[in-house]
Design an enzyme around this catalytic site. Structure first.
Site, PDB file in Angstrom:
ATOM      1  N   PRO A 198      77.222  49.147  50.840  1.00 31.09           N
ATOM      2  CA  PRO A 198      76.602  49.147  49.496  1.00 31.09           C
ATOM      3  C   PRO A 198      75.999  50.511  49.145  1.00 31.09           C
ATOM      4  CG  PRO A 198      75.909  47.207  50.742  1.00 31.09           C
ATOM      5  CD  PRO A 198      76.677  48.080  51.703  1.00 31.09           C
ATOM      6  N   CYS A 243      36.927  42.134  31.366  1.00 33.45           N
ATOM      7  CA  CYS A 243      37.441  42.058  29.996  1.00 33.45           C
ATOM      8  C   CYS A 243      37.407  40.610  29.483  1.00 33.45           C
ATOM      9  CB  CYS A 243      38.834  42.689  29.914  1.00 33.45           C
ATOM     10  SG  CYS A 243      39.193  43.281  28.258  1.00 33.45           S
ATOM     11  N   HIS A 275      38.147  47.890  32.331  1.00 35.06           N
ATOM     12  CA  HIS A 275      38.982  47.532  33.485  1.00 35.06           C
ATOM     13  C   HIS A 275      38.711  48.480  34.653  1.00 35.06           C
ATOM     14  CE1 HIS A 275      41.593  44.521  31.587  1.00 35.06           C
ATOM     15  NE2 HIS A 275      41.351  45.213  30.479  1.00 35.06           N
ATOM     16  N   GLU A 309      39.395  48.164  37.622  1.00 41.26           N
ATOM     17  CA  GLU A 309      40.461  48.129  38.643  1.00 41.26           C
ATOM     18  C   GLU A 309      41.416  49.313  38.525  1.00 41.26           C
ATOM     19  OE1 GLU A 309      40.197  46.090  36.053  1.00 41.26           O
ATOM     20  OE2 GLU A 309      42.135  45.344  35.326  1.00 41.26           O
TER      21      GLU A 309
HETATM   22  N1  GLN Z   1      42.047  39.165  24.751  1.00 41.92           N
HETATM   23  C1  GLN Z   1      40.856  39.947  24.799  1.00 41.92           C
HETATM   24  C2  GLN Z   1      40.798  40.998  23.718  1.00 41.92           C
HETATM   25  O1  GLN Z   1      41.793  41.346  23.149  1.00 41.92           O
HETATM   26  C3  GLN Z   1      40.647  40.556  26.160  1.00 41.92           C
HETATM   27  C4  GLN Z   1      41.697  41.562  26.486  1.00 41.92           C
HETATM   28  C5  GLN Z   1      41.764  41.849  27.971  1.00 41.92           C
HETATM   29  O2  GLN Z   1      41.280  41.094  28.793  1.00 41.92           O
HETATM   30  N2  GLN Z   1      42.358  42.953  28.342  1.00 41.92           N
HETATM   31  O3  GLN Z   1      39.761  41.520  23.421  1.00 41.92           O
END
Ligand code: GLN
Length: 537
Positions: free
Chosen positions: A190, A381, A507, A509
């Site tokens: 392959p 979030c 976020h 993370e």
């Molecule tokens: N849905 C939510 C917003 O638009 C949170 C978005 C998210 O968790 N990234 O504000």
């Protein structure tokens, strides 16, 4: 002069091209070279921001507010370098730019064609990441050789190599060497075919990264070298690593992959220094403790949906010499069975980002369970939104409190649409995106964790905490501890009377690195280890 490494994939997808490219970046960085990564995705969406996690996995957000492929997360975590929007191009973005130029009349009456216009646009986008201080661009091509969609990219790379001079670029092909149980041997055919496909386009790979379940013996390496036209020391074995993906660069280093690259490109490099990296991998492998953390999300079955959160938890675990066992929980299952049944054994509970109403009541039940049982809670979030809704309903007794995202008619929209979002009609690229500063309140728990007053974190949302409710929340025991510098946006909440209860609008993370774990993840995993909850079986 900047040099270029192109990483292509053959035989099958999901071979780990992203981790390969990221590992190469780390190795070159460990030799004192300055690198930047780039990813080309052949699909027609302008960016992955509008795709759901079933299609795409996590959407990674850069400091400068681009919604990008999750491989950029690997690049940042492995190299510690901050990527930008130019580090990820899709076919859609390339075509969008070309069509814009055509409509403006930039092509002066010419016929606009895949060759040369699309290919030139691709070559220009490679150069868009180059600054005078960059030694090496590592550019990964999504998809597999032979895909119709990838073709213009490969043709562009062929041209690019021609234009920049042969010694200035390198092609690395990531391929599969399957093991046939019946035959009792590994098969190179392959790979020969896939290298053949590359040659048809005019690309001869310089290095093969061979994903395999078995060790490749001398004979197999010889055969690959002969039939695929690569030097024997450029046939690199890549078996699955036992403990963590962060072992991959160490495996490559043991085979001198960095030296092969440096010699081929004529780079001047220092001696390899991977001390901190090795320490990290040792900590992961020798971790003595374990803690279970529930991630309560919509996509519990998808490994890639919350990729950066998984990684961040592992980074923090290693910091505490502990293994984090991630329990992926479907929010809908909590709706059906109740939180005690599903998450009672976990040391900590995390609700990640999300959109829409599916499973949201399950997430709210999970928050309540964490709050009432003193289990560490980390809301990211949407996870902060549900924490706010839960507090409004069960502590402030606003029974109908909700987010306007799911329930625009609620009498108590404790989470509502941001002012700047009200006039926006298009879905793509229009959220509040990228890094924003945030001031942390004096004396707050979160400020203690960060150890500083002003932070910068990445955002991706349309809805926010409704300022009409600030006073009520503060009085009832939810502190609003992180505020945007203009005073208008609540970015973090916490419950001072709880062992560890934090919600963040951003976020975190996206900014955790193995050798520099994020303070909030360190705090959360530390609290979860401290053992408020029992261990999951
Ligand atoms: N849905 C939510 C917003 O638009 C949170 C978005 C998210 O968790 N990234 O504000």
């Amino acid at each position: 002069m900047t040099k270029y490494i192109f990483v292509t994939g053959g035989v099958v997808s999901s071979l780990g091209k992203g981790i390969t490219a990221a590992s190469i970046g780390l190795l070159l960085k460990s030799r004192g070279l300055r690198v930047i990564h780039q990813k080309f995705d052949p699909y027609l969406n302008v960016d992955p921001g509008t795709m759901n996690p079933y299609q795409h996995g996590e959407v990674y957000v850069t400091d400068d507010g681009a919604e990008t492929d999750l491989d950029l997360g690997h690049y940042e975590r492995f190299t510690g370098i901050t990527t930008t929007r130019n580090c990820n191009y899709t076919s859609g973005r390339i075509y969008d730019s070309i069509i814009g130029k055509e409509r403006r009349g930039d092509y002066l009456g010419g016929t606009v064609q895949v060759v040369p216009h699309v290919t030139t646009e691709i070559c220009d986008s490679i150069r868009s990441v180059v600054t005078p201080d960059i030694d090496v661009v590592i550019c990964e091509i999504g998809g597999t050789v032979g895909d119709i969609e990838s073709h213009p990219f490969l043709e562009a790379l062929r041209q690019f190599r021609q234009q920049t001079g042969r010694g200035n670029s390198l092609f690395i092909h990531v391929t599969l060497i399957p093991y046939l149980e019946r035959a009792g041997e590994v098969k190179t055919k392959p790979t020969q075919h896939s290298v053949g496909r590359l040659r048809e386009i005019g690309i001869i790979p310089d290095i093969l990264i061979c994903r395999s379940e078995k060790h490749l013996d001398k004979e197999v390496r010889k055969k690959l070298s002969l039939f695929c036209n690569v030097d024997e020391e450029a046939v690199i074995e890549a078996m699955d690593v036992p403990n963590t993906i962060y072992e991959v660069p160490l495996e490559f280093a043991a085979q001198e992959l960095d030296t092969v690259i440096i010699d081929s490109l004529g780079l001047r490099a220092s001696r390899r220094n991977l001390k901190l990296w090795r320490d990290y991998v040792d900590r992961v492998t020798s971790a003595e403790r374990e803690v279970s953390i529930a991630i309560v999300g919509k996509y519990s079955e998808l490994l890639d949906a919350y990729k950066s959160i998984h990684e961040s938890l592992q980074h923090a675990g290693a910091f505490h010499n502990a293994r984090v066992r991630i329990v992926s929980v479907s929010a809908e299952e909590i709706e059906q069975k109740g939180p005690a049944e599903v998450i009672s054994g976990c040391g900590g509970i995390l609700v990640p980002g999300g959109f829409g109403s599916r499973g949201v009541e399950g997430k709210i039940l999970a928050v309540r369970y964490a709050r009432e049982n003193n289990i560490p809670y980390f809301g990211i979030c949407y996870g902060m939104h549900v924490a706010v809704i839960e507090f409004a309903r069960n502590v402030l007794h606003l029974k109908e409190a909700d987010t306007a995202e799911n329930n625009p008619a609620t009498p108590h929209p404790v989470i509502h649409l941001m002012e700047e979002q009200k006039r926006i009609m298009n879905l793509g690229g229009t959220m509040r995106l990228g890094a924003f500063p945030c001031n942390l309140a004096k004396g707050s728990f979160i400020r203690k964790m960060y150890g500083k007053e002003q932070i910068s974190e990445r955002h991706r949302h349309r809805f926010e905490f409704n300022n009409d409710y600030r006073e009520g929340f503060e009085k009832a025991g939810m502190a609003l501890t992180g505020i945007s510098p203009n005073g208008l946006l609540v970015e973090t909440v916490e419950i001072p009377d709880h062992p560890w209860f934090i919600g963040v609008q951003f976020h975190p993370e996206f900014k955790s690195r193995p050798i520099d774990p994020h303070p909030l993840f360190k705090g959360f995993v530390g609290a979860s280890l401290a053992g408020k909850g029992k261990q999951c079986e």
